[in-house]
Motif scaffolding. Structure first.
Motif, mmCIF file in Angstrom:
data_model
loop_
_atom_site.group_PDB
_atom_site.id
_atom_site.type_symbol
_atom_site.label_atom_id
_atom_site.label_comp_id
_atom_site.label_asym_id
_atom_site.label_seq_id
_atom_site.Cartn_x
_atom_site.Cartn_y
_atom_site.Cartn_z
ATOM 1 N N PHE A 1 0.847 -1.188 0.000
ATOM 2 C CA PHE A 1 0.000 0.000 0.000
ATOM 3 C C PHE A 1 0.879 1.233 0.000
ATOM 4 O O PHE A 1 1.858 1.326 0.756
ATOM 5 N N SER A 2 0.532 2.211 -0.833
ATOM 6 C CA SER A 2 1.286 3.459 -0.857
ATOM 7 C C SER A 2 0.377 4.611 -1.249
ATOM 8 O O SER A 2 -0.603 4.421 -1.984
ATOM 9 N N ARG A 3 0.707 5.789 -0.732
ATOM 10 C CA ARG A 3 0.015 7.007 -1.128
ATOM 11 C C ARG A 3 0.892 7.762 -2.110
ATOM 12 O O ARG A 3 2.118 7.664 -2.075
ATOM 13 N N GLY A 4 0.254 8.519 -3.003
ATOM 14 C CA GLY A 4 1.035 9.261 -3.973
ATOM 15 C C GLY A 4 0.173 10.227 -4.745
ATOM 16 O O GLY A 4 -0.962 10.529 -4.361
ATOM 17 N N LYS A 5 0.712 10.722 -5.836
ATOM 18 C CA LYS A 5 0.020 11.676 -6.682
ATOM 19 C C LYS A 5 -0.064 11.138 -8.106
ATOM 20 O O LYS A 5 0.899 10.561 -8.622
ATOM 21 N N VAL A 6 -1.216 11.330 -8.722
ATOM 22 C CA VAL A 6 -1.418 11.010 -10.135
ATOM 23 C C VAL A 6 -1.383 12.319 -10.914
ATOM 24 O O VAL A 6 -2.058 13.290 -10.534
ATOM 25 N N ALA A 7 -0.616 12.356 -11.985
ATOM 26 C CA ALA A 7 -0.583 13.544 -12.839
ATOM 27 C C ALA A 7 -1.816 13.543 -13.729
ATOM 28 O O ALA A 7 -1.943 12.720 -14.633
ATOM 29 N N GLY A 8 -2.737 14.444 -13.451
ATOM 30 C CA GLY A 8 -3.978 14.503 -14.204
ATOM 31 C C GLY A 8 -3.897 15.465 -15.374
ATOM 32 O O GLY A 8 -2.811 15.857 -15.820
ATOM 33 N N ALA A 9 -5.043 15.862 -15.883
ATOM 34 C CA ALA A 9 -5.109 16.795 -17.014
ATOM 35 C C ALA A 9 -4.463 18.127 -16.636
ATOM 36 O O ALA A 9 -4.563 18.586 -15.490
ATOM 37 N N ASP A 10 -3.810 18.734 -17.593
ATOM 38 C CA ASP A 10 -3.142 20.027 -17.410
ATOM 39 C C ASP A 10 -2.093 19.995 -16.305
ATOM 40 O O ASP A 10 -1.742 21.042 -15.746
ATOM 41 N N GLY A 11 -1.594 18.808 -15.958
ATOM 42 C CA GLY A 11 -0.552 18.706 -14.956
ATOM 43 C C GLY A 11 -1.023 18.798 -13.522
ATOM 44 O O GLY A 11 -0.202 18.768 -12.595
ATOM 45 N N ASP A 12 -2.330 18.923 -13.285
ATOM 46 C CA ASP A 12 -2.835 18.962 -11.913
ATOM 47 C C ASP A 12 -2.590 17.608 -11.240
ATOM 48 O O ASP A 12 -2.822 16.557 -11.838
ATOM 49 N N LEU A 13 -2.155 17.653 -9.990
ATOM 50 C CA LEU A 13 -1.838 16.433 -9.249
ATOM 51 C C LEU A 13 -3.046 15.991 -8.432
ATOM 52 O O LEU A 13 -3.636 16.787 -7.690
ATOM 53 N N LEU A 14 -3.378 14.723 -8.566
ATOM 54 C CA LEU A 14 -4.526 14.142 -7.871
ATOM 55 C C LEU A 14 -4.035 13.258 -6.732
ATOM 56 O O LEU A 14 -3.150 12.418 -6.907
ATOM 57 N N ASP A 15 -4.632 13.437 -5.561
ATOM 58 C CA ASP A 15 -4.279 12.624 -4.405
ATOM 59 C C ASP A 15 -4.799 11.208 -4.606
ATOM 60 O O ASP A 15 -5.963 11.010 -4.987
ATOM 61 N N ALA A 16 -3.954 10.204 -4.368
ATOM 62 C CA ALA A 16 -4.326 8.835 -4.705
ATOM 63 C C ALA A 16 -3.679 7.851 -3.745
ATOM 64 O O ALA A 16 -2.742 8.190 -3.003
ATOM 65 N N ALA A 17 -4.194 6.645 -3.762
ATOM 66 C CA ALA A 17 -3.616 5.529 -3.012
ATOM 67 C C ALA A 17 -3.598 4.301 -3.912
ATOM 68 O O ALA A 17 -4.514 4.097 -4.722
ATOM 69 N N LEU A 18 -2.538 3.498 -3.766
ATOM 70 C CA LEU A 18 -2.345 2.332 -4.631
ATOM 71 C C LEU A 18 -2.168 1.081 -3.781
ATOM 72 O O LEU A 18 -1.398 1.079 -2.813
ATOM 73 N N TRP A 19 -2.913 0.042 -4.140
ATOM 74 C CA TRP A 19 -2.740 -1.295 -3.565
ATOM 75 C C TRP A 19 -2.134 -2.159 -4.685
ATOM 76 O O TRP A 19 -2.813 -2.457 -5.675
ATOM 77 N N ARG A 20 -0.860 -2.542 -4.537
ATOM 78 C CA ARG A 20 -0.136 -3.199 -5.630
ATOM 79 C C ARG A 20 0.442 -4.528 -5.161
ATOM 80 O O ARG A 20 1.132 -4.600 -4.139
ATOM 81 N N HIS A 21 0.147 -5.583 -5.907
ATOM 82 C CA HIS A 21 0.737 -6.887 -5.607
ATOM 83 C C HIS A 21 2.140 -6.957 -6.198
ATOM 84 O O HIS A 21 2.421 -6.379 -7.249
ATOM 85 N N THR A 22 3.017 -7.695 -5.522
ATOM 86 C CA THR A 22 4.416 -7.734 -5.946
ATOM 87 C C THR A 22 4.729 -8.892 -6.884
ATOM 88 O O THR A 22 5.725 -8.846 -7.593
ATOM 89 N N GLY A 23 3.903 -9.898 -6.917
ATOM 90 C CA GLY A 23 4.179 -11.031 -7.799
ATOM 91 C C GLY A 23 4.009 -10.669 -9.258
ATOM 92 O O GLY A 23 3.292 -9.732 -9.606
ATOM 93 N N SER A 24 4.661 -11.441 -10.122
ATOM 94 C CA SER A 24 4.607 -11.159 -11.558
ATOM 95 C C SER A 24 3.451 -11.844 -12.272
ATOM 96 O O SER A 24 3.340 -11.760 -13.494
ATOM 97 N N ALA A 25 2.568 -12.494 -11.512
ATOM 98 C CA ALA A 25 1.442 -13.195 -12.137
ATOM 99 C C ALA A 25 0.467 -12.186 -12.742
ATOM 100 O O ALA A 25 0.280 -11.084 -12.213
ATOM 101 N N PRO A 26 -0.182 -12.532 -13.837
ATOM 102 C CA PRO A 26 -1.206 -11.644 -14.410
ATOM 103 C C PRO A 26 -2.363 -11.462 -13.436
ATOM 104 O O PRO A 26 -2.747 -12.412 -12.741
#
Length: 538
Positions: free
Chosen positions: A49-74
């Motif tokens: 789990f991590s928090r970060g920013k997404v670069a949106g339209a016109d360069g505006d930064l959107l507050d976001a959170a990502l849940w990412r699995h580490t395995g290489s499985a599809p």
């Protein structure tokens, strides 16, 4: 009716959701209930789990959170635009975590202009669609392995954005839209009647939100009655209904969930889109008001709507054979039995339509009765209204405590014209869209009335079944106007001994009206075109 600040989600537990989101980041769940603390640890063990920013339209930064699995499985992925609230993406902290535990990579973000995101809200316009596509890019770039299929899921404002991104981005395979809108024009104006309470709610519900000038102007224009061709084009660009053919062409799997007594986004416009969808589709219809049916699921309580949304994605994104395709396209929660009724499609099959004619004696009868007149005074407050405030009736209805109206007040002859049918001898199952045809004379060139269908109990109290407004803005003064309108769709059981009651009033605080104060609307039933109410019976 229009307080300085208005909450669209009165049951939303922002404190609990913020605490859960913080625990996901820190790993410290000491202040959480044991079940939620255990859930945090399970999520952190399964995904990063991590928090970060997404670069949106016109360069505006959107507050976001990502849940990412580490395995290489599809694995599949889900993007979740947040609702119309100052809380932002933490509203989804628990549900996004549960999707991650089911094997999805998930990104939740706060739309532009809300919470910690930059920019100004475009009210689901092109900037918001671009933001959603960039959010998906952000997720895909950070996935550890191949992403197989993609879903968008949103509640309320996020539901509108999710549908529009799904229509504009060919990468999206499925969408779940909970308590969203499909036709923004019908949300702002219904049967040419301005829905001013809904607009006030949008303007005041998120005090720290920043709307861009076109969005602000469009909402204020509704309040001021300034309707222009430009405003119609603005609304259509933000209406998933205008993209229904594209969703069908690509066979996007669409799950919709809505409340029968929705006061912000009326159910009829959602069901019209559902009828036009040509890909895999399902709709859940529930007792309650805006956001209410799914709200308990946000902090993690058991919830049918979220369970069905997860199963929809599991089937169409994970490829699970979980029986979703065999359950029918419609699931209705019946008022007030709470019975869940599946149906193959909408409209649900009806046994017959019962036509009840408006008569001069105040009865709803089987035969026409031409020539009478029933007048109502304009601008007068009536005890029969849509609800006390936008979105506020949901909690009471979910608890089985719908608003009750006293019969004597409901039949006030000065402000309301009323007709009642004979008492039922057995349970009458209303399923579908009641329709009203009524003729009236307006002394002025603009006129509005609201039709209410109520359940009148033997003790004299009444409950609202459904309603709809109607406005005529073009007829010359002293014209006879023929009004044909669909009331909001319903699934309602009228118990034995109860009577259908139709009330017509010239004023309701939920709507702007075109009447002159103290003018009179005179309802009648001409012989060539009798006035009647059609009830769809299952």
């Amino acid at each position: 009716m229009h307080p300085a600040a208005h909450c669209l989600y009165p049951e939303l537990d922002a404190t609990a959701l913020t605490a859960f989101a913080t625990a996901l980041e820190t790993g410290e769940g000491a202040g959480l209930p044991p079940a939620r603390a255990a859930e945090v640890q399970a999520v952190r063990a399964a995904a990063v789990f991590s928090r970060g920013k997404v670069a949106g339209a016109d360069g505006d930064l959107l507050d976001a959170a990502l849940w990412r699995h580490t395995g290489s499985a599809p694995r599949p992925a889900v993007v979740m635009p947040a609702p119309w609230t100052d809380l932002g993406w933490p509203a989804y902290a628990v549900q996004a975590s549960r999707l991650a535990l089911r094997g999805y990579d998930v990104l939740a973000y706060s739309p532009r202009g809300f919470a910690a995101s930059e920019g100004h809200a475009d009210l689901a316009g092109p900037f918001d669609v671009t933001d959603g596509r960039h959010a998906l890019d952000h997720l895909l770039e950070r996935a550890a392995g191949p992403v197989t299929r993609i879903g968008f899921l949103g509640v309320s404002y996020g539901a509108g954005i999710a549908q529009l991104v799904a229509a504009h981005d060919a990468r999206v395979d499925a969408v779940a839209a909970l308590s969203g809108w499909c036709d923004l024009g019908a949300v702002l104006r219904e049967n040419r009647t301005r829905r001013t309470a809904a607009v006030h709610a949008l303007l005041t519900a998120s005090p720290r939100a920043r709307l861009n000038r076109p969005a602000q102007d469009a909402l204020e224009a509704v309040l001021a009655g300034r309707d222009t061709p430009q405003s119609v084009a603005w609304e259509e660009q933000r209406s998933p209904f205008t993209q229904v053919k594209e969703l069908g062409r690509r066979q996007v799997a669409v799950f919709l969930a809505h409340a029968w007594h929705e006061t912000l986004f009326p159910a009829g416009q959602v069901l019209r889109m559902f009828q036009e969808l040509r890909g895999p589709r399902r709709i859940d219809l529930s007792i309650g008001d805006h956001g209410g049916p799914e709200m308990a699921g946000l902090p993690g309580l058991p919830n049918r709507i979220w369970t069905d949304a997860h199963r929809w994605f599991d089937h169409h994104l994970l490829g699970e054979d979980n029986g979703v395709d065999e359950e029918g396209e419609v699931l209705s929660e019946v008022m007030w039995s709470r019975t869940l009724e599946p149906a193959p499609t909408w409209p649900v099959p009806t046994r017959r339509v019962r036509r009840l004619h408006l008569t001069g004696t105040g009865e709803l009868a089987d035969a026409p009765d031409p020539g009478w007149a029933a007048g109502v005074v304009c601008g007068v407050e009536t005890p029969v209204t849509v609800a006390e405030a936008v979105a506020r009736s949901g909690a009471d209805e979910l608890a089985g405590l719908p608003r009750r109206y006293p019969d004597a007040a409901a039949t006030d002859g000065a402000a309301t014209a009323v007709w009642t049918a004979p008492a039922t001898t057995a349970t009458t199952r209303l399923r579908g869209t009641p329709r009203l045809r009524v003729t009236y004379r307006a002394a002025n060139s603009g006129s509005t009335f609201v039709a209410y269908l109520l359940d009148l109990a033997p003790d004299g109290s009444a409950r609202l079944i459904t309603h709809a407004p109607f406005s005529d803005l073009d007829s010359p003064p002293d014209s006879l106007i023929s009004a044909d309108l669909d009331l909001h769709p319903t699934a309602y059981d009228l118990p034995p001994g109860h009577r259908p009651l139709l009330a017509l009033a010239a004023h309701d605080p939920f709507y702007a009206d075109a009447n002159l104060p103290r003018a009179t609307l005179s309802f009648t039933s001409p012989e060539p075109v009798p006035s009647y109410l059609d009830l769809p019976l299952a």
